[in-house]
Design a protein around this motif. Sequence first.
Motif, PDB file in Angstrom:
ATOM      1  N   LEU A   2     -26.472 -22.499 -22.760  1.00 19.25           N
ATOM      2  CA  LEU A   2     -27.038 -21.312 -22.763  1.00 19.25           C
ATOM      3  C   LEU A   2     -25.925 -20.042 -23.055  1.00 19.25           C
ATOM      4  CD1 LEU A   2     -29.716 -20.565 -21.728  1.00 19.25           C
ATOM      5  CD2 LEU A   2     -28.990 -20.105 -19.492  1.00 19.25           C
ATOM      6  N   SER A   3     -26.367 -19.189 -23.867  1.00 18.21           N
ATOM      7  CA  SER A   3     -25.791 -18.201 -24.311  1.00 18.21           C
ATOM      8  C   SER A   3     -26.221 -16.799 -23.426  1.00 18.21           C
ATOM      9  CB  SER A   3     -25.564 -17.619 -25.670  1.00 18.21           C
ATOM     10  OG  SER A   3     -25.012 -18.810 -26.612  1.00 18.21           O
ATOM     11  N   ILE A   4     -25.592 -15.967 -22.738  1.00 18.59           N
ATOM     12  CA  ILE A   4     -26.170 -15.038 -21.857  1.00 18.59           C
ATOM     13  C   ILE A   4     -25.359 -13.677 -22.130  1.00 18.59           C
ATOM     14  CG2 ILE A   4     -26.575 -14.194 -19.806  1.00 18.59           C
ATOM     15  CD1 ILE A   4     -26.306 -17.138 -18.599  1.00 18.59           C
ATOM     16  N   SER A  88     -30.857 -14.614 -22.127  1.00 18.17           N
ATOM     17  CA  SER A  88     -30.275 -15.601 -22.216  1.00 18.17           C
ATOM     18  C   SER A  88     -31.078 -16.409 -23.444  1.00 18.17           C
ATOM     19  CB  SER A  88     -30.061 -16.518 -21.099  1.00 18.17           C
ATOM     20  OG  SER A  88     -31.402 -16.777 -20.678  1.00 18.17           O
TER      21      SER A  88
END
Length: 139
Positions: A2-4, A88
């Motif tokens: 996950l990229s947030i 996200s």
Amino acid sequence: MLSIYPACFFKEDNGYSVIFPDLDLATYGETINEAMSMAIDCLAGRLHWLLQDGEPIPKPSSMNSIDLAAVSTDLGIEPLEAFVNLVSVDVKAYAKKHFEKSVRKTLTIPAWLNNAALEMDINFSQVLQEALLAKVQAR
């Protein structure tokens, strides 16, 4: 994985502008739901292409470090309201579903058009993709 990233949401007369200060990236949606959906797509696309090109991925700022007034002043906008929200996305999963998977389509065109395109060495798939993308983006 996950990229947030934090994103600035600015309510304007005609919808919501969304700015990712860490990525020099912006998008827009007419409703808050559309703006969030576009933000996810925009974030996934930018990170995916940075990875594809071997470019460094900027580190996300903390939400508390984002100065909404400074961002809106830099953009020259006076929003009706503004807030920072985390956006996200699982970049690999999103890219696999939206960017990388190809679908075979069968279509019918007049024979004369087929012959003319073949003589010009036109890539049918590329032309169809470009035309469909232009049509979808104009919507």
